[in-house]
Enzyme design. Structure first.
Site, PDB file in Angstrom:
ATOM      1  CG  LEU A 127      39.955  37.233  34.714  1.00  0.00           C
ATOM      2  CD1 LEU A 127      40.855  36.703  35.821  1.00  0.00           C
ATOM      3  CD2 LEU A 127      40.465  36.793  33.350  1.00  0.00           C
ATOM      4  CB  ALA A 128      37.183  41.288  34.198  1.00  0.00           C
ATOM      5  CB  SER A 129      32.207  42.119  36.627  1.00  0.00           C
ATOM      6  OG  SER A 129      30.844  42.443  36.485  1.00  0.00           O
ATOM      7  CB  ALA A 130      32.664  45.576  31.971  1.00  0.00           C
ATOM      8  CB  ILE A 132      28.119  45.434  27.973  1.00  0.00           C
ATOM      9  CG1 ILE A 132      27.604  46.852  27.722  1.00  0.00           C
ATOM     10  CG2 ILE A 132      27.590  44.495  26.913  1.00  0.00           C
ATOM     11  CD1 ILE A 132      27.961  47.408  26.376  1.00  0.00           C
ATOM     12  CD  GLN A 134      29.478  38.253  35.324  1.00  0.00           C
ATOM     13  OE1 GLN A 134      29.166  39.277  35.925  1.00  0.00           O
ATOM     14  NE2 GLN A 134      29.288  37.044  35.852  1.00  0.00           N
ATOM     15  CB  VAL A 135      35.714  37.847  31.300  1.00  0.00           C
ATOM     16  CG1 VAL A 135      36.712  36.795  30.846  1.00  0.00           C
ATOM     17  CG2 VAL A 135      35.427  38.823  30.172  1.00  0.00           C
ATOM     18  CE  LYS A 152      32.977  41.269  26.307  1.00  0.00           C
ATOM     19  NZ  LYS A 152      33.721  42.225  25.443  1.00  0.00           N
ATOM     20  CG  ASP A 291      36.704  50.813  23.919  1.00  0.00           C
ATOM     21  OD1 ASP A 291      36.905  51.932  24.410  1.00  0.00           O
ATOM     22  OD2 ASP A 291      35.989  49.953  24.473  1.00  0.00           O
TER      23      ASP A 291
END
Length: 521
Positions: A127-130, A132, A134-135, A152, A291
């Site tokens: 669904l999302a990738s950062a 550190i 991803q989800v 996550k 954050d």
């Protein structure tokens, strides 16, 4: 330290002309020769400013450096404005790693059988990738039926990568501290150490799960239960160091202004609730999400006239002790009232600046910086900028970096930025002032004394029966101590008398000896 990685970083810095940040006249002769010998690595971006080149270099070095740049962008007390503004443009968009590998990591962490029996419809495309983690989305089966969840998962071997890059950062930080003219003031070694601590904490998803549970509990009590801020449910029984499972939320990104307007969301109320979220976390709970950038904040617009903030990603939180919280609140109120003398005195009393600081000089410096701000309409004054100006002024008077205040400043800047984006006419001062004044009264008035006594009643109730015994023991001990002192004193007197007799006898003998000598001569 990998020589290959070090070469890539040096190459990147030189090709973006960042060596210009270290004036050649300050470099030792061997450093100047080394720089000139790398003749094939020249600045390829002369058309851009130093701040732009710095940001582009950070971006090209990958996710660990990007995250460091994002953290550095909040340190406006250390960086020039153009550098800080450029670093805020950094985007943490990282290519995803294999969905099959993610599923394998999650299955191993939760247990293969438990994972297969509990989670269905696992979506391998994230669904999302950062940088550190991803989800991934899935459906969780439990006694109440089905629940949409997100899982996550940390990137594989990410800790090894982070530690390697931080080693390189520390190497360059020491160079900057030693050779840059402003190196000592920038404190690069301490900044990298702070970043290391923060990012390593983010690598433990158990810690993030605990933070989210605490934050949810703080906003799930009282009359406004979950109305101001909603935190998704965390399913801690399935969480581990590298995997976290929580409720999936369906909100509108706080940055999607057009969408919020199209749904007729009450933007003024939403912005004011953002301010309320911040001050409630800081001054009521002493536990705040540190954050809250647009990627971590959403809006529940189910009822457009009663919108709710939604916060995710609680990896970084800040806390304030009672004294810091009280001094900070009093500082804010003093600023509202333009009482610069009190602001200066509070900084000295709190220990934020040395005790020998001249309050008169400090007051004058604060007035010089802040008084022009108050000539503007309140709606045009940046609350976060006032805080930055205060810290910058205090730094001139040797104020040490207060980590908890840096996180607070960062969070306030995020909240204020989001609030003004949602509702440009937001008057943060007018919204916050009543809240802070009431809080100070509650902490320092009659009600505060009553609450303190009430809070300590269980302790005193436990200790009250022991008081007679404690008094008796004290008196007995005191009496014995007095006897011991008296005995010691008498012994010293006897020793002194004995010593005096010896001295007298010796003096008499010496006198007789002298007399006899004189007689015989």
């Amino acid at each position: 330290m990998s020589s290959k990685r070090l070469y890539k970083i040096v190459k990147t810095f030189l090709q973006f002309g960042l060596d210009e940040l270290l004036p050649e006249k300050y470099l030792p002769w061997y450093a100047r020769i080394a720089r000139r010998s790398l003749f094939w690595l020249r600045n390829k971006h002369r058309d851009k400013t130093k701040a732009q080149r710095f940001r582009l270099a950070i971006e090209s070095l990958g996710p660990v450096f990007v995250k460091f740049g994002q953290m550095l962008s909040t340190r406006r007390d250390l960086l020039p404005d153009d550098f800080a503004n450029e670093l805020t443009l950094l985007q943490d968009k990282v290519p995803a790693f294999s969905g099959q590998e993610a599923e394998k990591i999650i299955s191993t962490a939760i247990g293969a059988n438990t994972f297969a029996e509990t989670f269905i419809n696992f979506e391998q495309t994230p669904l999302a990738s950062a940088s550190i983690a991803q989800v991934h989305t899935a459906t969780m089966l439990h006694s109440d039926g089905e629940q949409a969840v997100v899982l996550k998962v940390l990137r594989p071997n990410i800790e090894k990568t982070i530690l390697a890059d931080i080693t390189v950062m520390s190497f360059f930080a020491e160079i900057v501290a030693r050779w840059l003219p402003d190196g000592k003031r920038l404190r690069p070694v301490e900044v990298v150490a702070e970043y290391k601590k923060t990012i390593l904490e983010e690598l433990d998803l158990n810690r993030e799960a605990g933070n989210a549970i605490q934050l949810k509990r703080n906003f799930s009590q009282g009359r406004d239960s979950d109305k101001v801020l909603y935190v998704p449910e965390v399913y801690s029984e399935y969480c581990s160091k590298n995997v976290m499972v929580m409720e999936r939320i369906y909100g509108i990104g706080v940055g999607e202004i057009d969408t919020l307007h199209s749904k007729n969301v009450d933007m003024k109320l939403l912005a004011e609730r953002g301010v309320e979220v911040f001050f409630t976390q800081v001054f009521r709970d002493s536990f705040f999400h540190a954050d809250m950038h647009p990627g971590n904040v959403f809006v529940d617009a189910t009822n457009p006239q009663d919108p709710t903030w939604i916060a995710i990603d609680c990896g970084i939180v800040g806390t304030l002790n009672r004294e810091d919280k009280r001094y900070l609140a009093e500082n804010f109120v003093a600023f509202f009232n333009r009482d610069y003398r009190k602001v200066a005195q509070l900084h000295v009393d709190s220990g934020w600046v040395p005790s020998d600081t001249s309050v008169d000089e400090f007051e004058f410096a604060i007035r010089t910086v802040c008084e022009p701000i108050f000539n503007k309409p309140l709606s045009e004054i940046s609350f976060g900028q006032v805080l930055i100006n205060l810290f910058n002024t205090a730094r001139r008077f040797n104020m040490e970096v207060q980590p908890q205040l840096v996180l607070l400043q960062k969070t306030l800047l995020y909240i204020e930025g989001l609030g003004r984006q949602l509702y440009p006419a937001l008057d943060l001062w007018q919204t916050a002032k009543p809240f802070l004044e009431n809080w100070v009264k509650e902490q320092m008035g009659v009600k505060a004394v009553f609450n303190k006594v009430k809070d300590n009643l269980p302790f005193w109730n436990e200790k009250l029966p022991e008081i007679p015994d404690l008094v008796y023991d004290y008196l007995k001990t005191n009496r014995e101590a007095q006897r011991l002192q008296l005995s010691t004193l008498k012994q010293l007197q006897r020793q002194q008398q004995h010593h005096s007799k010896k001295v007298t006898i010796l003096a008499v003998i010496a006198t007789l000896a002298i007399c006899l000598t004189i007689s015989f001569t």
